[in-house]
Design an enzyme around this catalytic site. Structure first.
Site, mmCIF file in Angstrom:
data_model
loop_
_atom_site.group_PDB
_atom_site.id
_atom_site.type_symbol
_atom_site.label_atom_id
_atom_site.label_comp_id
_atom_site.label_asym_id
_atom_site.label_seq_id
_atom_site.Cartn_x
_atom_site.Cartn_y
_atom_site.Cartn_z
ATOM 1 C CG MET A 73 0.398 3.184 32.367
ATOM 2 S SD MET A 73 -0.263 3.011 34.027
ATOM 3 C CE MET A 73 -0.539 1.269 34.123
ATOM 4 C CG ASP A 91 -10.002 8.873 34.026
ATOM 5 O OD1 ASP A 91 -10.234 9.583 35.020
ATOM 6 O OD2 ASP A 91 -9.791 7.652 34.102
ATOM 7 C CE LYS A 147 -1.052 11.303 35.247
ATOM 8 N NZ LYS A 147 0.196 10.711 35.641
HETATM 9 C C1 LIG Z 1 -3.752 4.099 33.343
HETATM 10 S S1 LIG Z 1 -3.610 2.977 32.010
HETATM 11 C C2 LIG Z 1 -5.309 2.770 31.645
HETATM 12 C C3 LIG Z 1 -5.587 1.521 30.845
HETATM 13 C C4 LIG Z 1 -7.058 1.395 30.488
HETATM 14 N N1 LIG Z 1 -7.851 1.190 31.666
HETATM 15 C C5 LIG Z 1 -7.292 0.259 29.496
HETATM 16 O O1 LIG Z 1 -7.960 -0.728 29.860
HETATM 17 O O2 LIG Z 1 -6.834 0.366 28.367
HETATM 18 C C6 LIG Z 1 -3.055 4.053 30.737
HETATM 19 C C7 LIG Z 1 -2.196 3.317 29.726
HETATM 20 O O3 LIG Z 1 -3.004 2.536 28.870
HETATM 21 C C8 LIG Z 1 -2.430 2.486 27.584
HETATM 22 N N2 LIG Z 1 -3.386 3.096 26.633
HETATM 23 C C9 LIG Z 1 -4.575 3.613 26.905
HETATM 24 N N3 LIG Z 1 -5.194 3.996 25.778
HETATM 25 C C10 LIG Z 1 -4.350 3.706 24.767
HETATM 26 C C11 LIG Z 1 -4.406 3.861 23.350
HETATM 27 N N4 LIG Z 1 -5.477 4.376 22.743
HETATM 28 N N5 LIG Z 1 -3.348 3.444 22.619
HETATM 29 C C12 LIG Z 1 -2.265 2.895 23.209
HETATM 30 N N6 LIG Z 1 -2.156 2.724 24.534
HETATM 31 C C13 LIG Z 1 -3.187 3.124 25.301
HETATM 32 C C14 LIG Z 1 -1.116 3.258 27.644
HETATM 33 O O4 LIG Z 1 -0.098 2.353 27.964
HETATM 34 C C15 LIG Z 1 -1.396 4.212 28.799
HETATM 35 O O5 LIG Z 1 -0.191 4.649 29.387
#
Ligand SMILES: C[S@@+](CC[C@H](N)C(=O)[O-])C[C@H]1O[C@@H](n2cnc3c(N)ncnc32)[C@H](O)[C@@H]1O
Length: 263
Positions: free
Chosen positions: A173, A37, A59
């Site tokens: 998100m 990803d 994306k």
């Molecule tokens: C499709 S979800 C994936 C979540 C991922 N599988 C997890 O367990 O963290 C994507 C969302 O995760 C959050 N996210 C992922 N990485 C992040 C980071 N390093 N800091 C803050 N939020 C994060 C945000 O809200 C982002 O919009």
């Protein structure tokens, strides 16, 4: 006959490569192909063997994401070539990561799958900011919710159930809908002054935080310089941010970047 391949659904953690599990590192080192990803960092991708096929499917602001069915097809195809495939996802593959959908497609195609968990963004942000997700006397449970619905449909969350000041809410998100999330929670009785924190790019060198209150979180976010993947922590535990001395925060977070609007 060709040896059947296998797919490892691997969590890459929230950003800091040191938060990968030993197993994730080992699996990456064995991969013939890595399907990854957009949020997976270059440092993590560099752990794959130099000759591994590297296939981006995330994306980006300029290109459309590869549709989920196509990703499933790519994974099945690579496994049918007899390859060891690492499907690398940010955070944990099964927390808002569609890992279970990919696993189901692979099981259906007869491909062996193993899931390697990763540190989810909520846990990464909690650790880097020093704000715990539970704390005796402040939060006796924690809930992870999505602030975005499939196909941009209106948010359909159990607002009454979520409006519990003794529970920490982590909204993934949620940037586009945080004004609505806050308003609906307040409507259901959550105190407007409840502490709320936004954390962007948690655990990376570009991490930024905004500490504020529930009724101001959307406006403060709009006026802030936070960008990139962002989550929200809403609840009394956020008040502990301020009990953490600045020098400790500087050690916990790589840059001690903090915008404190909470009063
Ligand atoms: C499709 S979800 C994936 C979540 C991922 N599988 C997890 O367990 O963290 C994507 C969302 O995760 C959050 N996210 C992922 N990485 C992040 C980071 N390093 N800091 C803050 N939020 C994060 C945000 O809200 C982002 O919009």
């Amino acid at each position: 006959m060709r040896k059947p391949g296998q797919v490892f659904l691997v969590g890459a953690g929230p950003g800091d490569p040191e938060l990968l599990t030993l197993k994730a590192v080992r699996m990456l080192g064995l991969a013939h192909a890595v399907v990854y990803d957009r949020l997976v960092s270059d440092e993590v991708l560099a752990l794959a063997p130099p000759l591994a096929r590297m296939i981006p499917v995330g994306k980006s602001p300029r290109s459309h994401p590869v549709p989920q069915e196509k990703i499933n097809e790519i994974l099945v195809g690579l496994a049918h070539e007899g390859l060891t495939v690492v499907r690398l996802k940010g955070g944990d593959p099964c927390i808002f990561g569609r890992g279970s959908e990919e696993a189901a497609a692979l099981y259906a195609a007869g491909v062996p799958v193993e899931i390697v968990p990763g540190i989810t963004a909520a846990q990464g942000a909690a650790a880097s900011t020093g704000v715990p997700l539970t704390h005796r006397g402040l939060a006796r449970s924690v809930r992870y919710v999505t602030g975005h619905c499939r196909d941009d449909l209106p948010l359909d969350l159990d607002w009454a159930g979520l409006a519990d000041p003794d529970t920490t809410l982590v909204v993934y998100m949620g940037v586009a809908n945080i004004a609505e999330v806050a308003a609906r929670l307040i409507e259901q009785g959550m105190p407007a002054s409840l502490p709320a924190m936004a954390v962007a790019r948690a655990t990376t060198s570009q991490e930024r935080r905004l500490v504020t209150r529930l009724d101001r979180v959307a406006a403060d976010l709009a006026g802030s310089n936070l960008s990139g993947p962002t989550l929200f922590v809403i609840g009394q535990v956020v008040s502990l941010y301020h009990s953490c001395p600045a020098e400790v925060l500087a050690l916990l977070a790589m840059p001690p970047a903090c915008e404190a609007a909470y009063a």
